[in-house]
Design a protein around this motif. Sequence first.
Motif, PDB file in Angstrom:
ATOM      1  N   UNK A 274     -25.488 -26.911  23.623  1.00 13.71           N
ATOM      2  CA  UNK A 274     -25.953 -27.407  22.391  1.00 13.71           C
ATOM      3  C   UNK A 274     -26.484 -28.827  22.511  1.00 13.71           C
ATOM      4  N   UNK A 275     -25.505 -29.777  22.965  1.00 16.06           N
ATOM      5  CA  UNK A 275     -25.969 -31.132  23.079  1.00 16.06           C
ATOM      6  C   UNK A 275     -27.376 -31.365  23.586  1.00 16.06           C
ATOM      7  N   UNK A 276     -27.604 -30.873  24.885  1.00 13.41           N
ATOM      8  CA  UNK A 276     -29.049 -31.176  25.370  1.00 13.41           C
ATOM      9  C   UNK A 276     -30.246 -30.208  24.315  1.00 13.41           C
ATOM     10  N   UNK A 277     -29.705 -29.197  23.829  1.00 12.77           N
ATOM     11  CA  UNK A 277     -30.645 -28.431  22.850  1.00 12.77           C
ATOM     12  C   UNK A 277     -31.116 -29.391  21.825  1.00 12.77           C
ATOM     13  N   UNK A 278     -29.994 -29.927  21.216  1.00 11.39           N
ATOM     14  CA  UNK A 278     -30.184 -30.852  20.116  1.00 11.39           C
ATOM     15  C   UNK A 278     -30.960 -32.028  20.332  1.00 11.39           C
ATOM     16  N   UNK A 279     -30.752 -32.604  21.821  1.00 11.97           N
ATOM     17  CA  UNK A 279     -31.650 -33.867  22.366  1.00 11.97           C
ATOM     18  C   UNK A 279     -32.821 -33.300  22.708  1.00 11.97           C
ATOM     19  N   UNK A 295     -36.651 -26.369  13.273  1.00 12.04           N
ATOM     20  CA  UNK A 295     -36.540 -25.115  13.376  1.00 12.04           C
ATOM     21  C   UNK A 295     -35.206 -25.023  14.548  1.00 12.04           C
ATOM     22  N   UNK A 296     -35.234 -25.734  15.496  1.00 12.23           N
ATOM     23  CA  UNK A 296     -34.157 -25.708  16.392  1.00 12.23           C
ATOM     24  C   UNK A 296     -32.918 -26.301  15.937  1.00 12.23           C
ATOM     25  N   UNK A 297     -32.870 -27.184  15.162  1.00  9.75           N
ATOM     26  CA  UNK A 297     -31.587 -27.612  14.527  1.00  9.75           C
ATOM     27  C   UNK A 297     -31.089 -26.508  13.541  1.00  9.75           C
ATOM     28  N   UNK A 298     -31.912 -25.922  12.722  1.00  8.21           N
ATOM     29  CA  UNK A 298     -31.571 -24.876  12.085  1.00  8.21           C
ATOM     30  C   UNK A 298     -30.963 -23.798  12.781  1.00  8.21           C
ATOM     31  N   UNK A 299     -31.516 -23.205  14.088  1.00  5.65           N
ATOM     32  CA  UNK A 299     -31.181 -22.394  14.682  1.00  5.65           C
ATOM     33  C   UNK A 299     -29.746 -22.321  15.336  1.00  5.65           C
ATOM     34  N   UNK A 300     -29.540 -23.714  15.684  1.00  6.88           N
ATOM     35  CA  UNK A 300     -28.116 -24.177  16.179  1.00  6.88           C
ATOM     36  C   UNK A 300     -27.266 -24.021  15.266  1.00  6.88           C
ATOM     37  N   UNK A 301     -27.668 -24.582  13.951  1.00 11.12           N
ATOM     38  CA  UNK A 301     -26.432 -24.701  12.681  1.00 11.12           C
ATOM     39  C   UNK A 301     -26.009 -23.318  12.518  1.00 11.12           C
ATOM     40  N   UNK A 302     -27.205 -22.462  12.352  1.00  8.16           N
ATOM     41  CA  UNK A 302     -26.757 -20.989  11.994  1.00  8.16           C
ATOM     42  C   UNK A 302     -26.149 -20.200  12.895  1.00  8.16           C
ATOM     43  N   UNK A 303     -26.340 -20.432  14.332  1.00 11.52           N
ATOM     44  CA  UNK A 303     -25.624 -19.821  15.270  1.00 11.52           C
ATOM     45  C   UNK A 303     -24.017 -20.254  15.356  1.00 11.52           C
ATOM     46  N   UNK A 304     -23.810 -21.302  15.111  1.00  8.72           N
ATOM     47  CA  UNK A 304     -22.367 -21.971  14.899  1.00  8.72           C
ATOM     48  C   UNK A 304     -21.650 -21.454  13.830  1.00  8.72           C
ATOM     49  N   UNK A 320     -22.930 -19.443  28.821  1.00  5.85           N
ATOM     50  CA  UNK A 320     -24.005 -20.418  28.513  1.00  5.85           C
ATOM     51  C   UNK A 320     -25.241 -19.719  28.231  1.00  5.85           C
ATOM     52  N   UNK A 321     -25.648 -18.383  28.858  1.00  2.00           N
ATOM     53  CA  UNK A 321     -26.856 -17.735  28.617  1.00  2.00           C
ATOM     54  C   UNK A 321     -26.711 -16.940  27.228  1.00  2.00           C
ATOM     55  N   UNK A 322     -25.565 -16.388  27.003  1.00  2.00           N
ATOM     56  CA  UNK A 322     -25.206 -15.608  25.769  1.00  2.00           C
ATOM     57  C   UNK A 322     -25.459 -16.691  24.425  1.00  2.00           C
ATOM     58  N   UNK A 323     -24.888 -18.132  24.227  1.00  2.21           N
ATOM     59  CA  UNK A 323     -25.134 -18.650  23.352  1.00  2.21           C
ATOM     60  C   UNK A 323     -26.703 -19.185  23.095  1.00  2.21           C
ATOM     61  N   UNK A 324     -27.421 -19.186  24.357  1.00  2.00           N
ATOM     62  CA  UNK A 324     -28.540 -19.822  24.223  1.00  2.00           C
ATOM     63  C   UNK A 324     -29.682 -18.676  23.715  1.00  2.00           C
ATOM     64  N   UNK A 325     -29.178 -17.324  24.149  1.00  2.00           N
ATOM     65  CA  UNK A 325     -30.029 -16.291  23.450  1.00  2.00           C
ATOM     66  C   UNK A 325     -29.957 -16.102  21.993  1.00  2.00           C
ATOM     67  N   UNK A 326     -28.610 -16.418  21.537  1.00  2.00           N
ATOM     68  CA  UNK A 326     -28.403 -16.424  20.182  1.00  2.00           C
ATOM     69  C   UNK A 326     -28.958 -17.429  19.502  1.00  2.00           C
ATOM     70  N   UNK A 327     -29.317 -18.612  20.033  1.00  2.00           N
ATOM     71  CA  UNK A 327     -29.909 -19.766  19.155  1.00  2.00           C
ATOM     72  C   UNK A 327     -31.498 -19.437  19.282  1.00  2.00           C
ATOM     73  N   UNK A 328     -32.143 -18.820  20.117  1.00  2.00           N
ATOM     74  CA  UNK A 328     -33.405 -18.643  20.343  1.00  2.00           C
ATOM     75  C   UNK A 328     -33.379 -17.382  19.189  1.00  2.00           C
ATOM     76  N   UNK A 329     -32.806 -16.401  18.944  1.00  2.00           N
ATOM     77  CA  UNK A 329     -32.862 -15.113  18.131  1.00  2.00           C
ATOM     78  C   UNK A 329     -32.691 -15.951  16.654  1.00  2.00           C
ATOM     79  N   UNK A 330     -32.108 -16.816  16.396  1.00  2.00           N
ATOM     80  CA  UNK A 330     -32.201 -17.551  15.333  1.00  2.00           C
ATOM     81  C   UNK A 330     -33.195 -18.632  14.860  1.00  2.00           C
ATOM     82  N   UNK A 331     -34.093 -18.703  15.830  1.00  2.00           N
ATOM     83  CA  UNK A 331     -35.267 -19.582  15.597  1.00  2.00           C
ATOM     84  C   UNK A 331     -36.161 -18.877  14.743  1.00  2.00           C
ATOM     85  N   UNK A 332     -36.740 -19.446  13.530  1.00  2.00           N
ATOM     86  CA  UNK A 332     -37.467 -18.820  12.465  1.00  2.00           C
ATOM     87  C   UNK A 332     -39.109 -19.142  12.899  1.00  2.00           C
TER      88      UNK A 332
END
Length: 332
Positions: A274-279, A295-304, A320-332
């Motif tokens: 998440x830290x590097x994704x937010x970076x 969109x990335x920030x909202x996806x991270x926030x929704x996933x958490x 790592x792969x599972x949370x990455x896929x979850x964040x991608x799924x939440x990108x609008x």
Amino acid sequence: MYNITLIPGDGIGPEVSEAAKHVVDATGLNINWETVNAGEKVFQDTGVLVPEKVFQSIEKNKIVLKGPITTPIGSGFRSINVMLRKKYDLYSNVRPVRSLPGINTPFKGIDLVIFRENTEGLYAGIEQELPDGSCEAVKRVSRNASIRIAEAAFEYAKKNNKKKVTVAHKANIMKLADGLFLNCVREVSQAYPDIALQEVIVDNMCMQLVMNPNQFEVIVTMNLYGDLLSDLCAGLVGGLGLVPGANIGKDISIFEAVHGSAPDIAGKNLANPIALILSSAMMLNHMGETDKAEAIIKAVTKTIYEDKVLTCDLGGKATTNEITKAIIKNII
């Protein structure tokens, strides 16, 4: 198309870098990722810490997303991170620290940004051994570097409708070095009459942050103090796995997570990306792609907030792969 240099780094770096790359690609941006690497693994393989092609890529593309790079403790080679900051005059280290819904911490609603002078001070690593066997470190502070980091902090405050900038210093003891920095911040503040300047001695700053962090909005400080305060603040919102960072210069910018390379979990698919994704979201904002960044920030926030797919440092069991896929799924 954007051309971006990707430096995977050491330890968990390749894993979290790949995660961030996939999340950015999921926004639909057309990006050519130019992957080059530096660090301990490269040194072991080639005998060179930073190959020339890394410098060439950075200087060509100007925008860099970088994974963590190992720095030996007490011996060995000097920090590549520090070297890159000095080489490219990346004077402004920007670290936003924000509470995320769903993370259980003692404080809620934290929303502050640390502006850390990135090229001078003790952290620059100017050291020498003396004939008597002792060592000394030089704390170098210049007017130019102090003025420009202060201007960066106040400009951010103005742009984001912040009411106060806090300068952390130790000018009561280091009257020349810290005194110069403090006086430069005071001078810059005069051009921003609508923004209050608060002056706090750095040890008191640490205490204030763990008692009432919500009183702070924008913090500007020197190199070593900024490094310490950044990690302290990360602890207030859930840890280093949630805090992004950027190193901004006049022409070149490098975006990286605050955390280290965590070699103990490297290659195990356990790292929190998440830290590097937010970076990477900070990077997109810097590039003017504000909608994609949001969109990335909202996806991270929704996933958490959903509390279904979290890595072990956040109380979950996801890879790592599972949370990455979850964040991608939440990108609008």
